[in-house]
Design a protein around this motif. Structure first.
Motif, mmCIF file in Angstrom:
data_model
loop_
_atom_site.group_PDB
_atom_site.id
_atom_site.type_symbol
_atom_site.label_atom_id
_atom_site.label_comp_id
_atom_site.label_asym_id
_atom_site.label_seq_id
_atom_site.Cartn_x
_atom_site.Cartn_y
_atom_site.Cartn_z
ATOM 1 N N PHE A 110 0.839 -1.195 0.000
ATOM 2 C CA PHE A 110 0.000 0.000 0.000
ATOM 3 C C PHE A 110 0.879 1.252 0.000
ATOM 4 O O PHE A 110 1.970 1.261 0.576
ATOM 5 N N GLU A 111 0.362 2.301 -0.654
ATOM 6 C CA GLU A 111 1.055 3.580 -0.715
ATOM 7 C C GLU A 111 0.316 4.608 0.130
ATOM 8 O O GLU A 111 -0.906 4.723 0.060
ATOM 9 N N LEU A 112 1.078 5.332 0.933
ATOM 10 C CA LEU A 112 0.567 6.472 1.685
ATOM 11 C C LEU A 112 0.958 7.725 0.912
ATOM 12 O O LEU A 112 2.150 7.957 0.652
ATOM 13 N N VAL A 113 -0.038 8.532 0.521
ATOM 14 C CA VAL A 113 0.209 9.705 -0.315
ATOM 15 C C VAL A 113 0.007 10.958 0.523
ATOM 16 O O VAL A 113 -1.060 11.157 1.132
ATOM 17 N N ASP A 150 11.074 6.980 7.085
ATOM 18 C CA ASP A 150 12.144 5.987 7.176
ATOM 19 C C ASP A 150 12.093 5.286 8.533
ATOM 20 O O ASP A 150 12.223 4.057 8.627
ATOM 21 N N ALA A 151 11.880 6.071 9.586
ATOM 22 C CA ALA A 151 11.794 5.489 10.936
ATOM 23 C C ALA A 151 10.551 4.623 11.104
ATOM 24 O O ALA A 151 10.545 3.712 11.936
ATOM 25 N N LEU A 152 9.526 4.890 10.297
ATOM 26 C CA LEU A 152 8.281 4.118 10.365
ATOM 27 C C LEU A 152 8.306 2.905 9.433
ATOM 28 O O LEU A 152 7.271 2.307 9.151
ATOM 29 N N ASP A 153 9.491 2.565 8.933
ATOM 30 C CA ASP A 153 9.710 1.354 8.133
ATOM 31 C C ASP A 153 9.035 1.399 6.766
ATOM 32 O O ASP A 153 8.575 0.367 6.240
ATOM 33 N N ALA A 154 8.959 2.587 6.171
ATOM 34 C CA ALA A 154 8.503 2.663 4.785
ATOM 35 C C ALA A 154 9.502 1.919 3.900
ATOM 36 O O ALA A 154 10.723 2.051 4.073
ATOM 37 N N LEU A 155 9.001 1.128 2.975
ATOM 38 C CA LEU A 155 9.882 0.363 2.087
ATOM 39 C C LEU A 155 10.599 1.267 1.107
ATOM 40 O O LEU A 155 11.734 0.999 0.690
ATOM 41 N N VAL A 193 4.598 13.415 -1.577
ATOM 42 C CA VAL A 193 5.459 12.377 -1.005
ATOM 43 C C VAL A 193 4.661 11.074 -0.978
ATOM 44 O O VAL A 193 3.569 11.020 -0.406
ATOM 45 N N VAL A 194 5.220 10.046 -1.597
ATOM 46 C CA VAL A 194 4.551 8.742 -1.666
ATOM 47 C C VAL A 194 5.431 7.712 -0.972
ATOM 48 O O VAL A 194 6.583 7.501 -1.364
ATOM 49 N N ALA A 195 4.881 7.087 0.072
ATOM 50 C CA ALA A 195 5.630 6.087 0.838
ATOM 51 C C ALA A 195 4.972 4.723 0.673
ATOM 52 O O ALA A 195 3.745 4.600 0.733
ATOM 53 N N LEU A 196 5.806 3.716 0.476
ATOM 54 C CA LEU A 196 5.319 2.349 0.256
ATOM 55 C C LEU A 196 5.431 1.548 1.541
ATOM 56 O O LEU A 196 6.480 1.537 2.196
ATOM 57 N N PHE A 197 4.337 0.835 1.882
ATOM 58 C CA PHE A 197 4.321 0.007 3.092
ATOM 59 C C PHE A 197 3.879 -1.412 2.748
ATOM 60 O O PHE A 197 3.206 -1.648 1.741
ATOM 61 N N ALA A 250 0.007 -0.911 8.261
ATOM 62 C CA ALA A 250 1.245 -0.154 8.464
ATOM 63 C C ALA A 250 1.124 1.249 7.887
ATOM 64 O O ALA A 250 1.599 2.226 8.482
ATOM 65 N N ALA A 251 0.467 1.378 6.731
ATOM 66 C CA ALA A 251 0.284 2.690 6.113
ATOM 67 C C ALA A 251 -0.617 3.573 6.969
ATOM 68 O O ALA A 251 -0.349 4.771 7.158
ATOM 69 N N ARG A 252 -1.699 3.002 7.494
ATOM 70 C CA ARG A 252 -2.629 3.785 8.319
ATOM 71 C C ARG A 252 -1.976 4.201 9.638
ATOM 72 O O ARG A 252 -2.166 5.319 10.127
#
Length: 294
Positions: A2-5, A21-26, A61-65, A70-72
């Motif tokens: 999932f992506e967090l936008v 990064d600290a929240l373990d985004a891939l 900013v798009v982060a992958l989880f 994990a994204a929520r």
């Protein structure tokens, strides 16, 4: 996955990125939120230099989880931070399953160096007109033939074949220039790099292309050569000037790339005590500089 936008102002891009990064985004990507509009901003960085800005005035900013939970959780934790006050969570979206190998491969087509000299990924058949072919797949080391500096070096090699019996590729990356030299007349080829992954890539690519050579760390380089190739960047090329020139035999050629057009005068000055460099090729703002040692 999932992506967090997120919509993030310029000042918050760095702390948001650190938090993700600290929240373990891939992975985390930053792009201009106003791209393709009249408000779009162009940011140009110099090779080897830090970016001029951390982000645009309004960055997406798009982060992958790994999963939606994990994204929520990341979104909730970010919204509780002081630096997130002016940021906005635009949504969480599922990443559709894809054949990533096939998708990656589709981005790499055969590359024409000359009408008869091509670089061809292993999943493609060589063009009918190809008389010389380097088989090379994208990997960890620089050099697939798609960058102008690599193409210019290979064009020079093809146009000056046979290149001479002894060739040194300094900063060999994938080994593509060393392989090109081997296929154009060099009998003794040496490739050196400061990156062990590049050295291993060079060895594997040379073996796959039936191009005998020796690859290793820079201290392996010794003696004089008929051709010395260095496709690096302008700053290390200036530092390496005495060393590279010492490896060129009298009457031999020095070929340098990784140089922006506006940097050519700096390189001429840096190499003037040993050789007279000239611009011999130019593509997309990059130049190829060569010299023949007296």
């Amino acid at each position: 996955m999932f992506e967090l936008v997120l919509l993030v102002p310029e000042a918050a891009v760095e702390p948001v990125g650190d938090a993700l990064d600290a929240l373990d985004a891939l992975s985390t990507s930053v792009e201009d939120a106003d791209a393709m509009t009249q408000a779009e901003q162009a940011l140009f960085g110099e090779p080897g230099m830090p970016p001029p800005k951390e982000g645009w005035q309004r960055s997406r900013v798009v982060a992958l989880f790994v999963d939606e939970a994990a994204a929520r959780e990341a979104a909730q934790l970010l919204q509780a931070q002081d630096f997130f006050t002016e940021c906005l969570v635009q949504g969480i979206r599922v990443v559709a399953d894809q054949d990533w190998v096939r998708l990656t491969q589709s981005q790499f087509e055969p590359v024409e160096i000359t009408s008869t000299f091509w670089i061809v990924p292993t999943w493609h058949e060589p063009p009918a007109q190809a008389e010389q072919v380097i088989r090379l797949d994208p990997g960890l080391a620089f050099g697939t033939g798609t960058h102008p500096t690599t193409r210019m070096c290979l064009r020079w090699i093809a146009r000056h074949a046979p290149v001479g019996p002894r060739v040194l590729d300094y900063g060999c990356g994938s080994g593509i220039l060393a392989i090109g030299a081997s296929k154009h007349g060099a009998r003794e080829v040496m490739g050196v790099d400061i990156d062990p992954a590049a050295v291993e890539a060079t060895r594997l690519n040379a073996e796959a292309n039936h191009a005998p050579m020796v690859a290793g760390m820079p201290d392996l380089a010794h003696g004089e050569h008929d051709l010395v190739l260095a496709n690096i960047l302008a700053t290390p090329l200036k530092v390496l000037a005495p060393l590279l020139c010492a490896h060129v035999r009298s009457g031999g050629h020095l070929v340098l790339a990784g140089i922006l057009a506006r940097q050519s005068d700096e390189l001429k000055e840096a190499y003037a005590p040993w050789v007279a460099l000239d611009v011999r090729d130019e593509e997309d703002g990059w130049v190829l500089m060569t010299a023949r040692k007296a």
